[in-house]
Each structure stands twice: as C-alpha cells, then as structure tokens.
Design a protein around this motif. Structure first.
Motif, PDB file in Angstrom:
ATOM      1  N   THR A 240      -0.918   8.448 -16.084  1.00 58.91           N
ATOM      2  CA  THR A 240      -0.482   8.955 -14.767  1.00 58.91           C
ATOM      3  C   THR A 240       1.017   8.740 -14.598  1.00 58.91           C
TER       4      THR A 240
ATOM      5  N   ARG B 254       8.319  -4.760  -2.987  1.00 65.74           N
ATOM      6  CA  ARG B 254       7.092  -4.186  -2.425  1.00 65.74           C
ATOM      7  C   ARG B 254       6.618  -5.018  -1.239  1.00 65.74           C
TER       8      ARG B 254
ATOM      9  N   ASN C  38       0.742  -4.730   0.503  1.00 69.01           N
ATOM     10  CA  ASN C  38       0.266  -3.586  -0.296  1.00 69.01           C
ATOM     11  C   ASN C  38      -0.377  -4.064  -1.610  1.00 69.01           C
ATOM     12  N   PRO C  39      -1.717  -3.964  -1.723  1.00 66.28           N
ATOM     13  CA  PRO C  39      -2.418  -4.531  -2.890  1.00 66.28           C
ATOM     14  C   PRO C  39      -2.175  -3.763  -4.189  1.00 66.28           C
TER      15      PRO C  39
ATOM     16  N   ILE D  23      -3.388  -2.472  -8.283  1.00 68.52           N
ATOM     17  CA  ILE D  23      -4.521  -2.003  -9.093  1.00 68.52           C
ATOM     18  C   ILE D  23      -4.626  -2.877 -10.349  1.00 68.52           C
TER      19      ILE D  23
ATOM     20  N   HIS E  28      -5.795  -3.160 -14.061  1.00 63.35           N
ATOM     21  CA  HIS E  28      -6.140  -2.277 -15.173  1.00 63.35           C
ATOM     22  C   HIS E  28      -7.029  -3.031 -16.154  1.00 63.35           C
TER      23      HIS E  28
ATOM     24  N   THR F 163     -11.124  -7.118  -1.188  1.00 61.19           N
ATOM     25  CA  THR F 163     -11.483  -6.024  -2.102  1.00 61.19           C
ATOM     26  C   THR F 163     -10.446  -5.941  -3.215  1.00 61.19           C
TER      27      THR F 163
ATOM     28  N   ALA G 250      -8.868  -3.153  -6.411  1.00 58.13           N
ATOM     29  CA  ALA G 250      -8.800  -1.827  -7.027  1.00 58.13           C
ATOM     30  C   ALA G 250      -8.844  -1.999  -8.544  1.00 58.13           C
TER      31      ALA G 250
ATOM     32  N   ARG H  34      -9.055   0.087 -12.476  1.00 58.77           N
ATOM     33  CA  ARG H  34      -9.013   1.365 -13.210  1.00 58.77           C
ATOM     34  C   ARG H  34      -8.816   1.088 -14.688  1.00 58.77           C
TER      35      ARG H  34
ATOM     36  N   PRO I  20       1.415  -2.050 -10.238  1.00 59.49           N
ATOM     37  CA  PRO I  20       1.772  -0.913  -9.402  1.00 59.49           C
ATOM     38  C   PRO I  20       2.625   0.035 -10.245  1.00 59.49           C
ATOM     39  N   SER I  21       2.949   1.197  -9.696  1.00 57.68           N
ATOM     40  CA  SER I  21       3.879   2.086 -10.391  1.00 57.68           C
ATOM     41  C   SER I  21       5.214   1.354 -10.557  1.00 57.68           C
TER      42      SER I  21
ATOM     43  N   GLU J 185      -0.098   9.829  -9.577  1.00 58.06           N
ATOM     44  CA  GLU J 185      -0.896   8.616  -9.628  1.00 58.06           C
ATOM     45  C   GLU J 185      -2.395   8.908  -9.560  1.00 58.06           C
ATOM     46  N   SER J 186      -3.178   7.888  -9.943  1.00 58.24           N
ATOM     47  CA  SER J 186      -4.636   8.012  -9.950  1.00 58.24           C
ATOM     48  C   SER J 186      -5.193   8.247  -8.544  1.00 58.24           C
TER      49      SER J 186
ATOM     50  N   ARG K 111      -6.420   7.680  -1.642  1.00 57.40           N
ATOM     51  CA  ARG K 111      -5.228   8.384  -2.140  1.00 57.40           C
ATOM     52  C   ARG K 111      -5.721   9.499  -3.055  1.00 57.40           C
TER      53      ARG K 111
ATOM     54  N   PRO L 254      -3.847   0.577   3.072  1.00 61.26           N
ATOM     55  CA  PRO L 254      -2.589  -0.133   2.843  1.00 61.26           C
ATOM     56  C   PRO L 254      -1.756   0.594   1.804  1.00 61.26           C
TER      57      PRO L 254
HETATM   58  O1  TXA Z   1      -1.988   5.910 -11.477  1.00 61.42           O
HETATM   59  C1  TXA Z   1      -1.879   4.839 -10.882  1.00 61.42           C
HETATM   60  O2  TXA Z   1      -2.704   4.453 -10.019  1.00 61.42           O
HETATM   61  C2  TXA Z   1      -0.671   3.960 -11.218  1.00 61.42           C
HETATM   62  C3  TXA Z   1      -0.787   3.481 -12.665  1.00 61.42           C
HETATM   63  C4  TXA Z   1       0.292   2.512 -13.042  1.00 61.42           C
HETATM   64  O3  TXA Z   1      -2.065   2.962 -12.883  1.00 61.42           O
HETATM   65  N1  TXA Z   1      -0.566   2.856 -10.319  1.00 61.42           N
HETATM   66  C5  TXA Z   1      -0.201   3.004  -9.029  1.00 61.42           C
HETATM   67  O4  TXA Z   1      -0.122   1.793  -8.352  1.00 61.42           O
HETATM   68  O5  TXA Z   1       0.068   4.080  -8.526  1.00 61.42           O
HETATM   69  P1  TXA Z   1       0.521   1.645  -6.900  1.00 61.42           P
HETATM   70  O6  TXA Z   1       0.533   0.202  -6.632  1.00 61.42           O
HETATM   71  O7  TXA Z   1       1.799   2.348  -6.862  1.00 61.42           O
HETATM   72  O8  TXA Z   1      -0.539   2.288  -5.957  1.00 61.42           O
HETATM   73  C6  TXA Z   1      -1.795   1.652  -5.771  1.00 61.42           C
HETATM   74  C7  TXA Z   1      -2.490   2.201  -4.561  1.00 61.42           C
HETATM   75  C8  TXA Z   1      -1.751   1.813  -3.291  1.00 61.42           C
HETATM   76  O9  TXA Z   1      -1.797   2.900  -2.377  1.00 61.42           O
HETATM   77  C9  TXA Z   1      -2.587   0.645  -2.790  1.00 61.42           C
HETATM   78  O10 TXA Z   1      -2.505   0.466  -1.418  1.00 61.42           O
HETATM   79  C10 TXA Z   1      -4.000   1.063  -3.213  1.00 61.42           C
HETATM   80  O11 TXA Z   1      -3.798   1.634  -4.484  1.00 61.42           O
HETATM   81  N2  TXA Z   1      -4.872  -0.132  -3.318  1.00 61.42           N
HETATM   82  C11 TXA Z   1      -4.825  -1.108  -4.254  1.00 61.42           C
HETATM   83  N3  TXA Z   1      -5.743  -2.060  -3.995  1.00 61.42           N
HETATM   84  C12 TXA Z   1      -6.383  -1.676  -2.873  1.00 61.42           C
HETATM   85  C13 TXA Z   1      -7.434  -2.249  -2.082  1.00 61.42           C
HETATM   86  N4  TXA Z   1      -7.998  -3.397  -2.395  1.00 61.42           N
HETATM   87  N5  TXA Z   1      -7.828  -1.563  -0.973  1.00 61.42           N
HETATM   88  C14 TXA Z   1      -7.256  -0.379  -0.639  1.00 61.42           C
HETATM   89  N6  TXA Z   1      -6.257   0.205  -1.339  1.00 61.42           N
HETATM   90  C15 TXA Z   1      -5.834  -0.430  -2.434  1.00 61.42           C
END
Ligand code: TXA
Ligand code: MG
Length: 332
Positions: free
Chosen positions: A35, A58, A62-63, A65, A67, A118, A120, A122, A143-144, A182-183, A197, A225
């Motif tokens: 992604t 950050r 903001n939580p 992901i 991997h 909770t 996330a 992937r 995160p990205s 992003e995913s 998202r 978030p």
């Molecule tokens: O494609 C992707 O998802 C990329 C690659 C690197 O894997 N990662 C990515 O991470 O875009 P980031 O941190 O930029 O975005 C993660 C999203 C954020 O909107 C965050 O709020 C949401 O996932 N998220 C993460 N954990 C969460 C949780 N426990 N509850 C709700 N939303 C969560």
C-alpha cells in the motif's frame, strides 16, 4: 559533507537481518508494503512505540496497525474475539490491504494502540515486508512513514524527503508501492462490521464476504481516531474541481497552478496551460491509485500558488477510496 537524510538500504538477507536487529533493540525502521511505506517498531516494546509517535509528530490518540506474518499470529498473540467472519475475510484478502480491528490481548502494551482496548491487525503482501516479519519473528506496528498529516510515501525517496534530519533512520527499498493508497480499515467489534477507512479492498468486495457492511460517509468517519478530515495533504493549497468547471477555473485565476488531470482534459487545455505544470493521471482506477500520492508530491514540489485536481467522474469500486483521499487532500 555528511548526509543528514535517512538512508536507503537495498533488501538482501544481510540487510534484512540487520534491520530485524534494529527492531530487536527497540529502534524504528521504514519498510515497504504493497500500500504505502511504513515506519515500524516492535509491537511489544513500549519505547519503540513512543519513538514512532515522536518521529512522525503523530497525535498520541491515533492508534497503530500491527503487521503480522499470518492470521495465526493475529489470532493467538494480538487479538481476542476472532470469529469465523474474520477467517473468511483473511482467506480471501490476506496477505493484502485489509486491516481488521478486534479487541486486544492484555499482553499487548497500550502504547501500541494509543490506550485503546482494540487493536488493528494486517498481514502485508509485499515480499520485503514479509521477509522482515519472518526474520524479526514477531508483530511490527507501523503507521505510514510520513510526517503526521502529510501525503503517505509510496517509494523509499518519499520517506527520506519527509525525514530530512534523521540520518539514523534506515529505509528498506522495495520499489514503488503497487497499490498506492492505504489499507481498508474494518472494525469487527461492531455487530455489523464497519469500514473506518476506505481502501483498496472495496466495500463491494467486503459485502460479497460479509453481506451487510456499514460504510459511514467521510464526515461521519470523524468517529474513528486518526481520520480527521484534513489528511494525506500536500503543503500547497489544494482544490478539487469538476471536469466541466476546470477550464473556467484555470482561465479566471491569477494564481500559478499545478494541475492533476485526465489525458482527455489535458488535450483540450493544450495551449492554455503550461504543460510543465501538468501531471496527467491514468484513466483506470488501479493506475490512478498507484500514482496518486507520487503525483501530489510532484505537484507540491512545483511550488505553485495552488494545486488543482480534476475530480474523477466515477465513484464506485476503487474510485470510492480515491475520491476519499482527494477530498481529504483538498480539505482545509
Ligand atoms: O496500508 C496501511 O494501512 C499502511 C501500511 C504501512 O500498512 N499503514 C497505515 O497506517 O496507513 P496509519 O497509521 O497511517 O493509519 C492507520 C489507521 C488510522 O486511521 C488509525 O486511526 C486506524 O488505522 N486504527 C488503528 N488502530 C485502530 C483501532 N484500534 N481502532 C480504530 N482505528 C484504528
Ligand atoms: Mg497515515
């Protein structure tokens, strides 16, 4: 003169071993996924998680992901409440650009989830990400790999551009990201799964597996978030304009403009606009998504007064998340 930029590393067995070692001592590294590039650290190391937040700037709410190499790891080490719907989803979409939200296990430090109960998870598809996960042997939260709020990086050079003062940061080079946005983030803790998202696994594809799926509008998504409306944004003021209005917008302004547009519109504007400031976008959604962030960064680097984007006329399938990113890039 010593470079102050992050360094780009070619992935070999040796450098992947070294990168895994960096993760083991609680530092962070940037790595490719299909992604966008991620800025990763050991999910179970609180200090590493804190470093990610500091480096990106950050918001601490903001939580991240986590991997994983496979669903077994997600099931047994990170989440609780994994059910048959999750199995069906990962059978179809993992490894790949689908992120699932489930309740977290107590062992996972809250620093990895911004204090949430909770998490996330992937499993990425990119070969380099998979080799790194395998060598490291545990979950990598990432995160990205961009400064918070900026456009996500889709090649190693973009990561370096966002962290010019961090010579210690190593970026594993996996070439340009094939997906480019992003995913999809899907909350599995609600009775009906909810898209938090949109991403390249589309609502339509999820409905085929799950039946009903909640897909809140961009404004309603404020509940999630990290999904503030202004996001994925260039530094230059950016506006989104319908095809039929774009000629008029260009004619009626004194501003210098960088344009992201279709080849059709490009042909019809020839002679009216400076071709140097035009980025012609692919007409198919897969190509458009793969080029989107690179094109936004390119347009930003032109240092014009404004970036004008021709709003694509489609909104179903992959065009949905593309429209989402365009709206966010152009919101102030
Ligand atoms: O494609 C992707 O998802 C990329 C690659 C690197 O894997 N990662 C990515 O991470 O875009 P980031 O941190 O930029 O975005 C993660 C999203 C954020 O909107 C965050 O709020 C949401 O996932 N998220 C993460 N954990 C969460 C949780 N426990 N509850 C709700 N939303 C969560
Ligand atoms: Mg991000």
């Amino acid at each position: 003169m010593l470079s102050t930029m992050a360094s780009i590393i070619q992935p070999t067995e040796l450098t992947i071993n070294e990168t895994a070692e960096i993760l083991r001592v609680g530092s962070v590294v940037a790595f490719p996924t299909e992604t966008v590039y991620g800025l990763g650290g050991d999910t179970f190391n609180t200090r590493a998680m804190e470093k990610i937040y500091t480096l990106k700037g950050r918001p601490s709410t903001n939580p991240l992901i986590a991997h994983v190499l496979d669903s077994e790891e997600a099931k047994t080490r990170l989440t609780t409440g994994w059910d048959s719907r999750c199995d069906e989803l990962v059978d179809r979409f993992w490894p790949g650009p689908l992120t699932l939200i489930l309740n977290k296990r107590d062992e996972v430090p809250e620093a990895a989830t911004a204090g949430l109960k909770t998490i996330a998870v992937r499993s990425p598809l990119h070969e380099v990400a998979r080799k790194l996960l395998k060598t490291f042997g545990s979950a990598i939260s990432a995160p990205s790999a961009n400064r918070s709020g900026h456009v996500s990086p889709t090649c190693a050079e973009h990561v370096c551009d966002d962290f010019p003062d961090h010579p210690e940061l190593q970026v594993l080079d996996g070439g340009p990201c094939k997906v480019g946005i992003e995913s999809t983030v899907l909350d599995m803790t609600t009775d009906i799964p909810t898209i938090l998202r949109s991403g390249s696994v589309t609502k339509e594809q999820l409905q085929e597996v799950l039946g009903e799926v909640n897909a809140p509008s961009i404004k309603e998504q404020a509940a999630s978030p990290g999904t503030t409306l202004r996001h994925y944004a260039p530094t230059t003021k950016t506006i989104l304009v319908e095809s039929k209005e774009l000629k008029h917008s260009v004619e009626s302004t004194q501003d210098t403009i960088a344009l992201l547009l279709s080849s059709n519109l490009f042909e019809s504007l020839k002679g009216m606009v400076n071709e140097k400031y035009c980025v012609v976008m692919p007409s198919d959604p897969v190509g458009y998504a793969a080029k989107l962030y690179e094109s936004l960064r390119k347009a930003d680097d032109m240092n014009t007064d404004v970036i004008v984007i021709e709003k694509p006329s489609h909104s179903v399938g992959l065009w949905g998340p593309i429209q989402d990113r365009l709206q966010r890039a152009s919101s102030f």
